[in-house]
Design an enzyme around this catalytic site. Structure first.
Site, PDB file in Angstrom:
ATOM      1  N   GLY A 114       0.834  -1.201   0.000  1.00 23.68           N
ATOM      2  CA  GLY A 114       0.000   0.000   0.000  1.00 23.68           C
ATOM      3  C   GLY A 114       0.865   1.245   0.000  1.00 23.68           C
ATOM      4  O   GLY A 114       0.584   2.232  -0.686  1.00 23.68           O
ATOM      5  N   TRP A 155       2.374   1.729  -3.371  1.00 26.46           N
ATOM      6  CA  TRP A 155       1.369   2.175  -4.335  1.00 26.46           C
ATOM      7  C   TRP A 155       1.268   3.703  -4.336  1.00 26.46           C
ATOM      8  O   TRP A 155       1.045   4.318  -5.375  1.00 26.46           O
ATOM      9  CB  TRP A 155       0.011   1.557  -3.991  1.00 26.46           C
ATOM     10  CG  TRP A 155      -1.100   2.044  -4.876  1.00 26.46           C
ATOM     11  CD1 TRP A 155      -1.396   1.596  -6.126  1.00 26.46           C
ATOM     12  CD2 TRP A 155      -2.053   3.081  -4.582  1.00 26.46           C
ATOM     13  NE1 TRP A 155      -2.472   2.281  -6.636  1.00 26.46           N
ATOM     14  CE2 TRP A 155      -2.891   3.204  -5.715  1.00 26.46           C
ATOM     15  CE3 TRP A 155      -2.269   3.913  -3.488  1.00 26.46           C
ATOM     16  CZ2 TRP A 155      -3.938   4.109  -5.773  1.00 26.46           C
ATOM     17  CZ3 TRP A 155      -3.319   4.819  -3.549  1.00 26.46           C
ATOM     18  CH2 TRP A 155      -4.129   4.909  -4.678  1.00 26.46           C
ATOM     19  N   HIS A 156       1.477   4.307  -3.165  1.00 30.28           N
ATOM     20  CA  HIS A 156       1.341   5.770  -3.082  1.00 30.28           C
ATOM     21  C   HIS A 156       2.441   6.497  -3.821  1.00 30.28           C
ATOM     22  O   HIS A 156       2.282   7.647  -4.193  1.00 30.28           O
ATOM     23  CB  HIS A 156       1.319   6.225  -1.617  1.00 30.28           C
ATOM     24  CG  HIS A 156      -0.014   6.009  -0.970  1.00 30.28           C
ATOM     25  ND1 HIS A 156      -0.351   4.841  -0.353  1.00 30.28           N
ATOM     26  CD2 HIS A 156      -1.094   6.802  -0.872  1.00 30.28           C
ATOM     27  CE1 HIS A 156      -1.581   4.926   0.111  1.00 30.28           C
ATOM     28  NE2 HIS A 156      -2.068   6.111  -0.192  1.00 30.28           N
ATOM     29  N   GLY A 157       3.575   5.860  -4.000  1.00 29.25           N
ATOM     30  CA  GLY A 157       4.639   6.537  -4.726  1.00 29.25           C
ATOM     31  C   GLY A 157       5.869   5.645  -4.788  1.00 29.25           C
ATOM     32  O   GLY A 157       6.086   4.798  -3.927  1.00 29.25           O
TER      33      GLY A 157
END
Lengths: 465, 380
Positions: free
Chosen positions: A299, A302-304
């Protein structure tokens, strides 16, 4: 209403959405179109897999997921991967610097969910045009919420949604105005302080460091939830209801509670399509902990594409594990203490989320806890001058963040705390909405203040360079 | 209330509100960009001097300008006889060479420009930000300024303009920074030495200037490309250009050396000088005059008083100098100063020799070890 009109309406909305997407960078229009068509094809094949001979259903699904993750990996993670590869093996492979297509993280996830459900026979055979609209529908295209086909497709199919509905327009305008105000007035104000603290300042004193991290904590919430409100609002103009994405996250009393309130559609996706397939909590205690950690590490990533995001994800994963052990042991905390710990944990971990490099995160975090670099407001100097012998300074105490000092900064922080802790959030406001003069004036204020704030005049106040 | 009525009220009142804000902004005109003089004193201009100077130049249509950074803003008086009139100090704080180039283009467009004084410094060639606002280029389209009418930011400035009619602007009409304000700042911050120690400690930090190679730190574009355009524009428009290295206090170069290595600064000077000649060759023209005032001299080595109340004659702190020193520079450029040994005209012929002199003088003029101890070893 005639069928042709309905198709025309849907088609024009889908095309307008693609135009909206291309307005940012038309080069990536083919990308989203190809991604959409391939996924639709794979989805249809999964629903109708009996008719396809020779290829197992599982292979089709694997192909679909690999395709989606491959696109995401190529456009989002190649530089990051090569940079680390070069670092570890001492190679000098040039970085391609691929520009991240906007929204790719979002449309990848919505479509993976669709494929998995098609595989499980939970997705129906949708029409291409409804599917196109589902993927490209402009309110959610750039930054979510992460939609689920089950909640969207029936709405696109429902013919009553093609009738003009003043109630929905009023609701939409109301929540859109709230969102606009949150974004351009509140979030952008805090952004200036967060940017100076993270990106410009080379050193920070203790108070500046806390002002920096809190500024970002508020910026992110008002920015992202404001954006979601605008998405929900503009979607209501088309009689389409998007799922709520934020439910007063900073009121959370535990880290688990926080993730039930923050970016809720992402949590839902990660739970249903990562955590549960990994085994969730059904395979014993230790496996549950590992599943939580893996879910949050991914997760985070996924954000960066960066180690700071992985660190952020890891910290949240560990916190969730600790929270789980804690509650299994049957402990309970006093409410205020629970809020305090949760909020501070979130505030501190956002530092990793925001920092462009690890160095910046360390700079801010160190300063937040460096008691040897305390600088107090100069008006306290007369009364507290004895503190000087402990190394406490009294000059330029907020200079790196806001030259205007306390009168500029304090009211904003106070207001932000009151808003996030004691006010009803926008979804709650929406459900209580009644068209009356009070609400109308409130909306006028938010809308006109928001629109008139779009024309920013950039100030440059550093004099001595 | 019906939902339809709700919508009518919201839209109607929002439009009225916007019109109100717009008319206040237009009448008060806090930046002087609409040329409405109901409120004559406009102290809010300081916050947006980059925009204000664009408008001013299009009003004045100067024959001569000075370009540069805040050092130029403080030090060079457009009323000095060096400048043909009308003249304007068009330098702005923290301007990169890119920003300077755009200001030059804008001035040329006004039709009268004949003379330019460019006060270069290393930081404008290596600026952390190529431009300070994302829509900087837009500020040269003066007609664009009308869009700010519908802006809360401008509305706040309008209110402050009305409330602060007694506050003075920090800028003079001719674009120069009003030095009285800086004296106030120095006094407030505890005198010259204290300000110097504090500023120099951070000025050239590696984290601010990661790349010491004449590129803008953010865009990685070469600043010499903008320098080329500046030189070419001056040749094409028959403008007399003087290029100088300004007379900052010699402590500044020690601060530079601590983070960036003084040899790279010498090399930068040499690069500038050779580049000027290269472009002159390409243009089949005489090279523009380049004079180095960042030299070791009693004027640049002025003693820094330890008494916070004592005033310096020529310097504010290491990087910024007073107009008194700027006047001497301008006199030297005119050839009328009594300080005949101050400033060296440099060219490819003498630059190596000149740099050797700088190296020798440095040892004579300043004790690097003692300096570092005073500034960089942390004091509590």
């Amino acid at each position: 209403m005639s069928r042709r009109l309905i198709i025309g309406a849907k088609l024009s909305l889908a095309i307008a959405s693609i135009f909206f997407y291309g307005y940012w960078n038309y080069i990536y229009v083919p990308l989203i179109v190809v991604s959409m068509l391939v996924n639709y094809g794979v989805g249809i094949s999964l629903v109708d897999s009996e008719k396809i001979r020779g290829i197992s259903k599982k292979s089709i699904l694997v192909f679909g997921i690999v395709f989606n993750l491959g696109l995401l990996g190529y456009f989002k993670y190649v530089d990051f991967f090569l940079e680390n590869f070069n670092g570890i093996f001492g190679t000098d492979i040039p970085l391609p610097h691929i520009v991240l297509p906007i929204g790719i993280s979002f449309f990848t996830f919505t479509q993976i969910a669709f494929l998995v459900d098609a595989y499980k026979k939970e997705a129906k055979e949708y029409s291409l045009i409804n599917y196109m609209l589902f993927v490209t529908y402009f309110p959610h295209l750039l930054a979510g919420p992460i939609l689920h086909h089950k909640e969207m497709m029936p709405q696109f199919a429902n013919k009553f949604n093609f009738v003009k509905n003043y109630r929905n327009i009023a609701l939409g305008l109301f929540i859109f105005s709230i969102g606009l105000f949150k974004k351009v007035v509140i979030a952008d104000t805090f952004a200036v302080w967060a940017n100076s603290g993270f990106d410009v300042a080379t050193t920070l004193n203790l108070i500046e460091a806390w002002a920096t991290s809190l500024s970002y904590t508020f910026q992110l919430y008002f920015d992202f939830s404001g954006y979601t409100d605008m998405a929900i609002g503009s979607s209501l103009l088309f009689n389409i209801k998007l799922p709520i994405n934020f439910n007063s996250p900073y009121k959370a009393l535990s880290i688990q509670d926080f993730w039930r309130r923050w970016h809720m559609t992402l949590s839902r996706f990660l739970r249903n399509y990562l955590y549960i397939p990994l085994g969730g909590n059904r395979r014993g205690k230790y496996r549950t902990y590992i599943n939580l950690l893996v879910t949050f590490l991914l997760g985070g990533l996924w954000h960066g594409a960066g180690w700071t995001f992985i660190a952020w994800g890891a910290l949240h994963g560990v916190a969730l594990v600790i929270h789980r052990i804690w509650s299994e042991l049957g402990f309970k905390l006093n409410t205020i203490l629970a809020w305090f710990i949760t909020f501070n944990f979130i505030n501190i971990t956002w530092v990793f989320f925001r920092a462009k490099e690890f160095g910046d995160a360390v700079k801010v975090l160190k300063a937040m806890f460096n008691v040897s670099n305390i600088v107090l407001p100069n008006f306290l100097e007369i009364r507290l001058s004895f503190l000087k012998k402990f190394g406490v300074g009294f000059e330029d105490w907020l200079g790196n963040i806001e030259p205007g000092g306390i009168t500029e900064i304090a009211p904003h922080f106070l207001l932000a705390f009151v808003l996030v802790l004691f006010f009803k959030n926008s979804s709650e406001q929406l459900s209580r909405f009644r068209a009356n003069y009070k609400t109308a004036l409130f909306t006028v204020f938010l809308l006109s203040f928001g629109v008139l704030s779009l024309n920013k005049i950039s100030e440059f106040l550093y004099f001595n360079f | 209330m019906s939902n339809k009525r709700f919508l009518k009220i919201v839209f109607g009142l929002s439009i009225l509100g916007a019109l109100f804000v717009g008319s206040v902004n237009y009448v008060v005109d806090p930046y002087g960009i609409y040329k409405i003089d109901v409120f004559k004193n406009k102290p809010e201009q300081d916050k947006n001097i980059r925009l204000v100077k664009v408008v001013k130049v299009s009003e004045i249509k100067p024959t001569s300008i000075s370009l540069g950074t805040s050092r130029t803003e403080y030090g060079y008086n457009p009323n000095h006889e060096y400048f043909s009139k009308p003249s304007y100090n068009l330098a702005v704080s923290g301007a990169s060479l890119y920003e300077n180039r755009l200001y030059l283009e804008h001035s040329i467009k006004q039709g009268n420009l004949k003379e330019v004084l460019l006060v270069t410094d290393w930081r404008m060639f290596n600026d952390p930000k190529m431009k300070k606002s994302f829509d900087f280029e837009n500020s040269f389209h003066i007609e664009n300024n009308y869009k700010y009418i519908f802006s809360v930011d401008l509305f706040k400035s309008s209110i402050r303009t009305i409330l602060n009619q007694k506050t003075k602007s920090e800028y003079l009409e001719n674009g120069q920074r009003d030095w009285n304000f800086n004296q106030g700042n120095i006094d407030k911050e505890g005198g010259h030495l204290k300000v110097m120690n504090k500023d120099e400690k951070d000025y050239y930090k590696k984290s601010t200037y990661k790349y010491n190679s004449n590129i803008y730190q953010d865009t990685k574009k070469s600043s010499f490309e903008d320098f080329r355009k500046i030189l070419e524009l001056c040749y094409e428009n028959n403008i007399k250009l003087d290029i100088i290295f300004g007379p900052s206090h010699i402590r500044q170069w020690e601060a530079y050396d601590y983070y960036q290595d003084i040899e790279t600064w010498y090399k930068w000077k040499k690069d500038v000088v050779l580049f000027v000649e290269k472009i002159a060759n390409e243009q089949n023209q005489k090279p523009y005059r380049v004079m180095d005032f960042s030299v070791y001299h009693e004027l640049t080595a002025e003693k820094v008083p330890t008494d916070p109340k004592e005033k310096m004659k020529y310097h504010w702190e290491a990087s910024h100098y007073k107009k008194e020193l700027g006047d001497i520079v301008l006199n030297r450029l005119l050839g009328v100063s009594s300080y005949k040994d101050f400033g060296v005209e440099v060219s490819s012929q003498n630059i190596d020799n000149h740099i050797r002199n700088l190296r020798d003088d440095r040892v004579k003029f300043i004790d690097t070890k003692a300096y570092r101890k005073g500034v960089f070893i942390s004091r509590f």
